[in-house]
Scaffold this motif. Structure first.
Motif: not given
Length: 365
Positions: A114-122
């Motif tokens: 989840e954290e990785n996807i949030r970072d990619m989305r940001s």
């Protein structure tokens, strides 16, 4: 009233300026379109992961209750011992412990994902913001260019079929460029995702190597600390593998040309098993399982390298085609300008000829 020729001369600098802006920002609209699709995909994946975390959180609470019953129950342990079923108690306790830690590990890995996807989305949203500014600049330049042409070409132009053909050619060239740009942006994202997947897989191999080293120490009496460090390294390796798989799946959703990787699995052990059933034979067997995991990662790495090579090749080919379409678009726009200039010049010359012939002159004898 200013002649058409004067209008063209006056508009020429602004026309060149607007064409330069369009040429500079032609990439923005298709790139923005692809970026929005990419962000939508990330949002969907984030939603899926968050739902999975909620399910795992409920499972973790339930499994902890079961695990705690056996871990802290002195009476249960005593009852099993009195009845001569100590082994059964230990087996049951190990099972509950294994199920609890398995859910705990899955939840932690899901939160890392989840954290990785949030970072990619940001990062993707930042890129989208830049593209939106460029796309807005492109749209404004196109609007001003259309207004400039409308101020010169007033009304329909069925009398000038050559201009209509040039305009249609320019529109077709723009659409072809737009389509090719979308493909380039997609293949570029695939290369980026597979590059990140390669990095995750490289880290997984490092952690698995570390686990193998700890496992060798364990076979020669490394003790509980070696067991713990071995399991910790494997846990990190599995986390990296899960993130790698997620990245490859994202790439597959963007391009159907990305193939599945060979199945990858990381060896799992049991902390309670290490404590109660630890011996040279179990250590050797688990060491072999870790080596099998390492071999599986190596096969996946080779496959991923092949996928990366193919993705880069597709990107380069798509970029070449896009550059060819960009050159065609530039030529089509220039030809459209020349066609309009020829029309303007012809009309101007005709008007001048009419003005040079007096209307009241007697017919020649």
């Amino acid at each position: 009233m200013a002649s058409i020729t004067n209008k063209i001369k006056e508009a020429a600098p602004r026309n060149r300026e607007l064409l330069a802006i369009l040429y500079e920002t032609d990439h923005a609209p298709p790139a923005l379109e692809q970026q929005k699709r990419f962000i939508d995909d990330l949002n969907n994946e984030l939603s899926t992961v968050q739902k999975r975390i909620a399910v795992l959180d409920r499972q973790r609470v339930q499994e902890f209750k079961e695990h705690k019953k056996y871990r802290d129950s002195v009476m249960k342990r005593f009852a099993y011992r009195v009845s001569g079923k100590t082994d059964k108690f230990e087996a049951k306790a190990e099972k509950e412990e294994k199920e609890y830690f398995a859910v705990l590990q899955k939840e932690r890995q899901a939160k890392e994902q989840e954290e990785n996807i949030r970072d990619m989305r940001s990062k993707a949203l930042e890129a989208q913001s830049d593209l939106e500014a460029e796309a807005s600049r492109h749209a404004e330049a196109q609007k001003q260019l259309d207004n400039l042409y409308d101020s010169i070409f007033q009304g329909p132009t069925p009398a000038f079929p050559e201009e209509d053909r040039s305009e249609q050619d320019a529109e077709s060239a723009l659409q072809a460029y737009h389509n090719s740009r979308v493909l380039v942006e997609a293949e570029s994202q695939v290369v980026s995702l597979l590059t990140e997947a390669m990095e995750r897989l490289r880290k997984a191999l490092i952690y698995t190597d570390e686990a193998l080293s700890r496992s060798r120490m364990d076979m020669f009496g490394g003790g509980t600390f070696s067991d713990f460090m071995e399991r910790n390294a494997l846990d990190k390796a599995e986390s990296q593998v899960n993130q790698m798989i997620s990245l490859v799946q994202q790439a597959q959703r963007i391009s159907p040309n990305v193939q599945d990787l060979p199945a990858v699995g990381i060896a799992h052990g049991s902390l309670m098993g290490d404590v109660f059933f630890d011996n040279i034979f179990s250590d050797m067997a688990f060491h072999d399982r870790i080596k099998a995991s390492w071999s599986g990662l190596q096969r996946a790495q080779e496959s991923l390298k092949d996928q990366m090579t193919l993705a880069k090749s597709r990107y380069q080919q798509a970029e070449q085609e896009m550059n060819a379409h960009a050159a065609t678009l530039k030529a089509a726009r220039e030809e459209l300008q020349r066609a309009r200039e020829r029309i303007f010049e012809r009309i101007t010359n005709a008007n001048q000829g009419e003005q040079n012939t007096p209307a009241d002159d007697p017919p020649p004898y």
